[in-house]
Write a protein that holds these residues in place. Structure first.
Motif: not given
Length: 315
Positions: A51-65, A5-17
Motif C-alpha cells: 500500500l505504501s508503494w501504491s501511495m507513492g505511485y499516486l504521488f508521482i502520477a499527480s506530479l506527472l499530471s 522490477r517494482r520501478v520498471a513495472e511502475g514506470g510502464a504503468l505510469l506511461a500507460l496512465y
C-alpha cells in the motif's frame, strides 16, 4: 519482487496512465471512454505492490499530471488513483467483490465531495446552486409567456417546476451517491478484461439475477417510509433532508432487487434474454409510475418472502 522490477513495472504503468490522461484531457470524444480506464494502472499496481508503494505511485502520477495537463488535472488523478488503489488493495487481500465495490464507491464519493467542496471554497461559487437558480430563471420566461392565456394554469405549472427543482436540490446527497455507484460500476466493467489479462485477479461479478440484498433493508425501508409519512418537518430542515434522501436511496435498492427478481424469473422460465432487458428499459423510459411501483413491489416480495425458492420448486 525486487525494487528494480517494482520501478520498471511502475514506470510502464505510469506511461500507460500518462497516455490515458493525455487522451482524456485533449481528445474530447475519446475521453468519454478513456476516463473510465484511468484507475486501471493503479489497480494493477496495487494488486502487486504494498500500500505504501501504491501511495507513492499516486504521488508521482499527480506530479506527472501537472506536466501533461495543468494543476487542475491533479484532483482527477487523485480521485481516479485513490479509487483504483482501493479496488486493487481489496483484490490483493482477496476481499469479496461486494467489499471491493463498496470501498471503491466510498472512496470515489468522498473524493468527489472533497473536490467539489474545495472548488466552492477556492472560487467562492456554489456551481450546483448557481445552475439550479439559472434553471429556475429559465423556467420563468416560458411560463410568463403562457400567463397571457390562463393565469391559474400558468401558476400551477410554475409551482410544479419549482417544486421539482427544490426536490432535486434536496436529493443532491442521494444523487452524489448514485453517481458514485454508477461511475464505479462502469470502472469495474472497463477494468475487468484488463485486470484479468495482466494479473491473477478478476473483477467478474456474479449474475445480476443472483443479487440478494440483506433482508434488513426491507425493515429500514418500512421504518423510513413511516417516518416520511408521520414526521412533519420543515422542508428546509436537516431532518426532512435526511429522511428524504434515505428513503430515495432505499427505494433505489428495492427497485434493484425487483429487477433482479425479474431476471431470475426469466432465467428459471427460460425466457428470451431480451425480455427482462426490455422490461427494464420500458419501465425506466415510459412515464408510467405504476410500472416502477410494480417492480418495487416485486423487490419487497423478494426480500420478505422465499419467493425464488417457490418458483424454483414449481419448475
Amino acid at each position: 519482487m525486487n525494487n528494480g522490477r517494482r520501478v520498471a513495472e511502475g514506470g510502464a504503468l505510469l506511461a500507460l496512465y500518462s497516455i490515458l490522461l493525455f487522451i482524456t484531457i485533449y481528445v474530447p470524444l475519446l475521453s468519454i471512454v478513456t476516463f473510465f480506464f484511468l484507475p486501471v494502472p493503479f489497480i494493477l499496481f496495487a494488486i502487486k505492490q504494498k500500500l505504501s508503494w501504491s501511495m507513492g505511485y499516486l504521488f508521482i502520477a499527480s506530479l506527472l499530471s501537472i506536466l501533461i495537463g495543468t494543476i487542475l488535472s491533479v484532483p482527477l488523478t487523485l480521485l481516479m488513483g485513490a479509487t483504483g488503489i482501493a479496488i486493487g488493495y481489496c483484490l490483493k487481500k482477496d476481499k469479496p467483490m461486494a467489499t471491493a465495490f463498496i470501498s471503491a464507491v466510498l472512496v470515489f464519493l468522498g473524493g468527489a465531495i472533497i473536490i467539489y467542496a474545495a472548488s466552492v471554497l477556492i472560487t467562492n461559487v456554489n456551481y450546483i446552486e448557481m445552475a439550479l437558480n439559472m434553471l429556475k430563471q429559465s423556467v420563468e420566461n416560458p411560463v410568463n409567456i403562457m400567463g397571457s392565456l390562463e393565469q391559474a394554469q400558468t401558476e400551477k405549472i410554475k409551482t410544479r417546476m419549482n417544486d421539482f427543482i427544490d426536490m432535486f436540490y434536496t436529493l443532491l446527497p442521494s444523487l452524489f451517491v448514485l453517481m458514485s455507484v454508477m461511475m464505479v460500476l462502469v470502472i469495474f466493467l472497463a477494468a475487468h478484461p484488463i485486470v484479468k489479462r495482466f494479473s491473477h485477479k478478476t473483477l467478474k461479478w456474479p449474475h445480476f439475477r443472483d443479487l440478494r440484498l440483506p433482508k434488513s433493508l426491507l425493515w429500514y425501508y418500512l421504518i423510513t417510509m413511516l417516518l416520511a409519512l408521520f414526521v412533519n418537518t420543515d422542508k428546509n430542515s436537516f431532518v426532512y433532508m435526511a429522511i428524504t434522501n434515505l428513503f430515495f436511496i432505499l427505494q433505489f435498492f428495492i427497485l434493484l432487487q425487483g429487477y433482479s427478481l425479474i431476471f431470475y424469473i426469466a432465467h428459471v422460465k427460460s425466457w428470451a434474454k431480451a425480455i427482462p432487458v426490455l422490461i427494464v428499459v420500458f419501465s425506466l423510459l415510459l412515464p408510467i409510475p405504476i410500472i416502477i411501483t410494480a417492480v418495487r413491489f416485486l423487490g419487497i416480495i423478494d426480500l420478505g418472502f422465499p419467493f425464488r425458492e417457490t418458483i424454483k420448486k414449481k419448475e
